[in-house]
Design a protein around this motif. Structure first.
Motif, PDB file in Angstrom:
ATOM      1  N   GLN A 213       0.821  -1.215   0.000  1.00 18.17           N
ATOM      2  CA  GLN A 213       0.000   0.000   0.000  1.00 18.17           C
ATOM      3  C   GLN A 213       0.853   1.262   0.000  1.00 18.17           C
ATOM      4  N   ILE A 214       1.918   1.292   0.818  1.00 15.65           N
ATOM      5  CA  ILE A 214       2.775   2.485   0.857  1.00 15.65           C
ATOM      6  C   ILE A 214       3.471   2.685  -0.487  1.00 15.65           C
ATOM      7  N   ALA A 215       3.954   1.555  -1.088  1.00 19.63           N
ATOM      8  CA  ALA A 215       4.649   1.653  -2.374  1.00 19.63           C
ATOM      9  C   ALA A 215       3.703   2.158  -3.458  1.00 19.63           C
ATOM     10  N   ILE A 216       2.486   1.642  -3.481  1.00 14.88           N
ATOM     11  CA  ILE A 216       1.532   2.059  -4.509  1.00 14.88           C
ATOM     12  C   ILE A 216       1.120   3.517  -4.311  1.00 14.88           C
ATOM     13  N   ARG A 217       0.923   3.932  -3.060  1.00 16.38           N
ATOM     14  CA  ARG A 217       0.555   5.338  -2.820  1.00 16.38           C
ATOM     15  C   ARG A 217       1.707   6.269  -3.196  1.00 16.38           C
ATOM     16  N   ALA A 218       2.946   5.803  -2.991  1.00 18.91           N
ATOM     17  CA  ALA A 218       4.106   6.609  -3.420  1.00 18.91           C
ATOM     18  C   ALA A 218       4.106   6.754  -4.934  1.00 18.91           C
ATOM     19  N   ALA A 219       3.757   5.657  -5.637  1.00 14.09           N
ATOM     20  CA  ALA A 219       3.709   5.706  -7.100  1.00 14.09           C
ATOM     21  C   ALA A 219       2.605   6.633  -7.593  1.00 14.09           C
ATOM     22  N   LEU A 220       1.566   6.808  -6.789  1.00 10.66           N
ATOM     23  CA  LEU A 220       0.444   7.670  -7.189  1.00 10.66           C
ATOM     24  C   LEU A 220       0.668   9.129  -6.826  1.00 10.66           C
ATOM     25  N   THR A 221       1.758   9.406  -6.090  1.00  5.98           N
ATOM     26  CA  THR A 221       1.997  10.792  -5.648  1.00  5.98           C
ATOM     27  C   THR A 221       3.300  11.345  -6.226  1.00  5.98           C
ATOM     28  N   GLY A 222       3.620  10.922  -7.455  1.00  3.54           N
ATOM     29  CA  GLY A 222       4.727  11.553  -8.168  1.00  3.54           C
ATOM     30  C   GLY A 222       6.073  10.876  -8.031  1.00  3.54           C
ATOM     31  N   HIS A 223       6.112   9.601  -7.625  1.00  2.30           N
ATOM     32  CA  HIS A 223       7.385   8.891  -7.512  1.00  2.30           C
ATOM     33  C   HIS A 223       7.378   7.664  -8.419  1.00  2.30           C
ATOM     34  N   LEU A 224       8.541   7.353  -8.968  1.00  5.83           N
ATOM     35  CA  LEU A 224       8.696   6.108  -9.718  1.00  5.83           C
ATOM     36  C   LEU A 224       9.132   5.034  -8.727  1.00  5.83           C
ATOM     37  N   VAL A 225       8.360   3.960  -8.607  1.00 10.69           N
ATOM     38  CA  VAL A 225       8.636   2.895  -7.636  1.00 10.69           C
ATOM     39  C   VAL A 225       8.918   1.595  -8.382  1.00 10.69           C
ATOM     40  N   LEU A 226      10.032   0.963  -8.039  1.00  7.81           N
ATOM     41  CA  LEU A 226      10.373  -0.348  -8.588  1.00  7.81           C
ATOM     42  C   LEU A 226      10.402  -1.350  -7.438  1.00  7.81           C
ATOM     43  N   SER A 227       9.789  -2.505  -7.646  1.00  8.28           N
ATOM     44  CA  SER A 227       9.772  -3.504  -6.583  1.00  8.28           C
ATOM     45  C   SER A 227       9.694  -4.895  -7.184  1.00  8.28           C
ATOM     46  N   THR A 228       9.840  -5.920  -6.318  1.00  6.98           N
ATOM     47  CA  THR A 228       9.759  -7.307  -6.764  1.00  6.98           C
ATOM     48  C   THR A 228       8.690  -8.043  -5.963  1.00  6.98           C
ATOM     49  N   VAL A 229       8.207  -9.131  -6.557  1.00  7.77           N
ATOM     50  CA  VAL A 229       7.239  -9.999  -5.884  1.00  7.77           C
ATOM     51  C   VAL A 229       7.467 -11.406  -6.434  1.00  7.77           C
ATOM     52  N   HIS A 230       7.078 -12.409  -5.672  1.00  7.10           N
ATOM     53  CA  HIS A 230       7.292 -13.792  -6.100  1.00  7.10           C
ATOM     54  C   HIS A 230       6.008 -14.361  -6.703  1.00  7.10           C
ATOM     55  N   THR A 231       5.923 -14.358  -8.032  1.00  8.14           N
ATOM     56  CA  THR A 231       4.818 -15.007  -8.746  1.00  8.14           C
ATOM     57  C   THR A 231       5.409 -15.698  -9.971  1.00  8.14           C
ATOM     58  N   ASN A 232       4.551 -16.441 -10.690  1.00  6.03           N
ATOM     59  CA  ASN A 232       5.049 -17.238 -11.812  1.00  6.03           C
ATOM     60  C   ASN A 232       5.169 -16.461 -13.110  1.00  6.03           C
ATOM     61  N   ASP A 233       4.263 -15.495 -13.333  1.00  6.25           N
ATOM     62  CA  ASP A 233       4.303 -14.741 -14.580  1.00  6.25           C
ATOM     63  C   ASP A 233       3.664 -13.372 -14.361  1.00  6.25           C
ATOM     64  N   CYS A 234       3.585 -12.596 -15.436  1.00  4.85           N
ATOM     65  CA  CYS A 234       3.074 -11.224 -15.307  1.00  4.85           C
ATOM     66  C   CYS A 234       1.597 -11.160 -14.899  1.00  4.85           C
ATOM     67  N   PRO A 235       0.700 -11.856 -15.593  1.00 13.81           N
ATOM     68  CA  PRO A 235      -0.722 -11.729 -15.225  1.00 13.81           C
ATOM     69  C   PRO A 235      -1.007 -12.149 -13.788  1.00 13.81           C
ATOM     70  N   SER A 236      -0.318 -13.169 -13.279  1.00 11.82           N
ATOM     71  CA  SER A 236      -0.597 -13.626 -11.914  1.00 11.82           C
ATOM     72  C   SER A 236      -0.074 -12.650 -10.857  1.00 11.82           C
ATOM     73  N   THR A 237       0.754 -11.696 -11.256  1.00  9.70           N
ATOM     74  CA  THR A 237       1.225 -10.671 -10.315  1.00  9.70           C
ATOM     75  C   THR A 237       0.066  -9.793  -9.853  1.00  9.70           C
ATOM     76  N   ILE A 238      -0.832  -9.482 -10.766  1.00 11.56           N
ATOM     77  CA  ILE A 238      -2.002  -8.680 -10.400  1.00 11.56           C
ATOM     78  C   ILE A 238      -2.845  -9.429  -9.375  1.00 11.56           C
ATOM     79  N   ALA A 239      -3.046 -10.735  -9.611  1.00  7.07           N
ATOM     80  CA  ALA A 239      -3.811 -11.551  -8.666  1.00  7.07           C
ATOM     81  C   ALA A 239      -3.132 -11.591  -7.301  1.00  7.07           C
ATOM     82  N   ARG A 240      -1.801 -11.602  -7.293  1.00  5.07           N
ATOM     83  CA  ARG A 240      -1.063 -11.635  -6.021  1.00  5.07           C
ATOM     84  C   ARG A 240      -1.274 -10.338  -5.235  1.00  5.07           C
ATOM     85  N   LEU A 241      -1.222  -9.195  -5.903  1.00  9.38           N
ATOM     86  CA  LEU A 241      -1.422  -7.909  -5.223  1.00  9.38           C
ATOM     87  C   LEU A 241      -2.838  -7.813  -4.659  1.00  9.38           C
TER      88      LEU A 241
END
Length: 667
Positions: free
Chosen positions: A504-532
């Motif tokens: 939540q903090i990372a996403i709110r930072a991305a919505l308030t004028g910051h570029l945020v890069l992060s990692t998560v453990h999922t199998n592919d790109c579409p399943s990353t959305i499901a993980r969040l």
């Protein structure tokens, strides 16, 4: 005969067992001259004139080209043919020369290889002492599993996977290393007066007799591939005898160049000579540990595993993503080697019940190399893993990581956005950190404030403010992010999005004028959305913040020093998910096996990427909680290629092999 008189009962029983085995082979394949020749030697030693004559008659029948009845045993021919058989066999051998390719012919007959592949393998075999089976495996004409299955059926003996066996050192001592290397055999286990012996050719009566004579035991052969036997001999005897001494002497000068440095952070080490001597009673323990570190660096390993078991202790290196067993020091050295590592990493050597983490900084040949250390209590002792972080080996050029042109364009455009969130996904060891650091390196400039929260900080980046997360004192990813927002950042890197608070903090930072890069453990790109969404992040936040998702894996490259082309058809990749481009006949590449790649045919790794830019259509799907399959379908219609598809492209480019693609990706 005299041979019968001089044989002991155990030797006689061993020969009879070998004869029984060869008889079974001949019953299945009456024309197998190799088994018949072995029977001739056995019955000569046993002094069995009748059966010897029958075998000689069989050989004579083969030599004269007369048909043989399938299902008849080797003793099915008449005994009176012995003298004539000897003459006929000798003359036949003079006419035909040595019989070659019998194994190959049977493999062709069963459809495991083609006649053309056999011809190429036989040509490769000329001038070498390698067995045909090993050459076929090395040339990727035949998998080791299929070869073992075939040999098991042919010889009617069980097969064994040597890489999964723990062999007692007392069993290894029964067969000296010189004898094991000469005969290419390996003792596996002993039960009473029976020794199980792994062999590539269980009909090699001379080898069976030699080992039986040396050990005074009955020999029970099992089948293993020649390559696995050779590797096991090098690994097991190398760790229990002459090879370790040779390696120690070879690396003695090199390990002297290893120096433990005082670290630059709270996890670093400071070790003096007094502490070293206190931690190990004998200098060889220190030298052995230094030797292991030097050998890992030289081999380009990414991890070192020190693993205790009930009766053994082994050392494994992860090289190009695959674990290789390197040595098995005596079990008595386990505590000393583990304590040595713990002291180097400034850990509590008295604490054996809890996991511990630390860091070691070494200087080797003017190179500073970090080791990330982790200990874990197991039922037989503490397992230690050391991750090697070599700054000189770090590749920070995005164009050299393995991106295809479309994916590179999309990713480069995303990291140059003024705000938004970029997620990189993949399992541990898939190269996510390298991709993140390369992205930071690409956009880093004096007019940008970049801040990172990592656990741990693997490499120091110039001009970047890096923070080490420490949960024990409350310095978590969430608290670090809150502090970052008061530090006027432009770009924020979050090592891993583990929980709802961090997300939540990372996403709110991305919505308030910051570029945020992060990692998560999922199998592919579409399943990353499901993980969040599964973490509890509202869909509208995910939809608004995400700019791009990137999934990746690492695949081994074909060795550049021994790669060779072979003809294939692009359509052969279709069953694996490839979308053909109409190329027709193409050239794939495989590694022949050389000293550079330790005869594996693979050396180095390349990244395989799946890049999914978040379009407006995808944002709408996220808002209405669309299924992952629908998100994937729309993303592919907009240009995204899956990990498997991009990996198969690298097969067409000659970078890797089909087998490697199937190993690291899902269809």
């Amino acid at each position: 005969m005299s041979a019968r008189v001089t044989l002991s009962e155990e030797e006689r029983q061993s020969l009879l067992e070998s004869a029984r085995l060869c008889e079974m082979i001949v019953e299945a394949n009456p024309s197998d001259t190799g088994a018949l020749e072995s029977l001739k030697e056995i019955y000569t030693k046993l002094g069995d004139r009748e059966r010897l004559g029958q075998v000689m008659g069989r050989l004579a029948t083969i030599a004269t080209g007369r048909p043989l009845a399938r299902g008849a045993s080797a003793s099915g021919a008449g005994s009176g043919a012995a003298p004539e058989a000897a003459t006929a066999t000798a003359s036949a051998e003079r006419r035909q020369g040595p019989l070659v390719g019998r194994l190959g012919d049977r493999l062709v007959a069963e459809g495991l290889i083609t006649a053309e592949q056999l011809e190429r393998a036989l040509s490769e075999q000329k001038g070498t002492r390698d067995k045909l089976g090993s050459i076929l495996v090395r040339m990727n004409f035949l998998s080791e599993e299929k070869l073992l299955s075939f040999l098991t059926r042919q010889y009617s003996v069980p097969s064994v996977n040597l890489s999964q066996l723990e062999i007692d050192t007392d069993v290894l001592r029964l067969v000296p290393s010189a004898l094991a290397e000469r005969l290419q055999v390996l003792p596996v286990k002993r039960e009473g007066n029976v020794l199980t012996l792994a062999m590539a050719d269980p009909t090699n009566v001379l080898a069976l007799d030699d080992v039986a004579f040396r050990t005074n035991l009955q020999i029970q052969p099992v089948v293993a591939s020649e390559l696995s036997i050779r590797q096991a001999i090098e690994r097991l005897y190398g760790s229990n005898g002459e090879a370790v001494a040779d390696m120690m002497s070879e690396l003695e000068g090199a390990e002297a160049d290893v120096e433990v440095l005082e670290g630059q952070d709270e996890f670093a080490t400071k070790t003096d000579v007094f502490e070293l001597k206190e931690s190990a009673d004998e200098a060889p323990v220190v030298r052995l540990m230094n030797m292991i570190l030097v050998d890992a660096i030289r081999r380009g390993a990414s991890d070192i595993h020190l693993e205790p078991y009930e009766k053994t202790f082994r050392v494994r290196f992860r090289i190009d993503g695959v674990l290789h067993e390197i040595m098995g020091p005596p079990k008595r050295l386990e505590a000393a080697l583990t304590s040595r590592v713990k002291i180097m990493a400034n850990l509590d050597i008295a604490e054996r019940r809890l996991p511990q983490d630390g860091r070691v900084k070494l200087r080797y040949h003017h190179r500073e190399i970090d080791f990330r250390v982790s200990t874990l209590p197991t039922i037989f002792g503490e397992k230690t893993v050391m991750r090697i972080l070599d700054k000189e080996a770090l590749q920070l050029d995005l164009t050299k990581l393995g991106f295809d042109p479309w994916s590179l364009e999309q990713f480069t455009r995303a990291i140059r956005n003024p705000y938004g969130m970029i997620m990189i996904t993949g399992p541990t060891g898939s190269g996510k950190t390298t991709t993140l650091y390369s992205a930071i390196h690409t956009i880093n400039s004096p007019d940008i404030n970049i801040m990172t929260a990592e656990d741990p900080v693997e490499y120091n980046l110039k001009g970047v403010n890096q923070l080490q997360v420490n949960d024990e004192i409350g310095r978590t990813f969430g608290s670090a992010l809150r502090s970052f927002l008061r530090q006027d950042p432009d770009v924020i890197l979050v090592g891993e999005t583990r929980d709802l608070e961090t997300a939540q903090i990372a996403i709110r930072a991305a919505l308030t004028g910051h570029l945020v890069l992060s990692t998560v453990h999922t199998n592919d790109c579409p399943s990353t959305i499901a993980r969040l969404l599964d973490m509890g992040v509202p869909p509208f936040l995910v939809s608004s913040a995400l700019v791009l998702i990137l999934a990746q894996r690492l695949a081994r490259r074909v060795c550049a020093d021994c790669k060779e082309p072979y003809e294939a058809d692009e359509e052969s990749l279709e069953p694996y998910g490839h979308v053909p481009d109409g190329l027709g006949k193409v050239h794939f590449y495989r590694g022949k096996g050389c000293q550079t790649c330790s005869f594996t045919g693979m050396k180095g790794r390349v990244a395989i990427y799946e890049v999914m830019p978040i379009s407006q259509e995808l944002r709408d799907l996220v808002l209405r909680n669309a299924p992952t399959a629908e998100i994937r379908e729309v993303a592919q219609s907009q240009g995204m290629r899956s990990l498997r598809q991009n990996a198969l492209r690298k097969v067409l480019d000659g970078v890797t092999t089909v087998e490697e693609v199937l190993r690291v990706t899902l269809g």
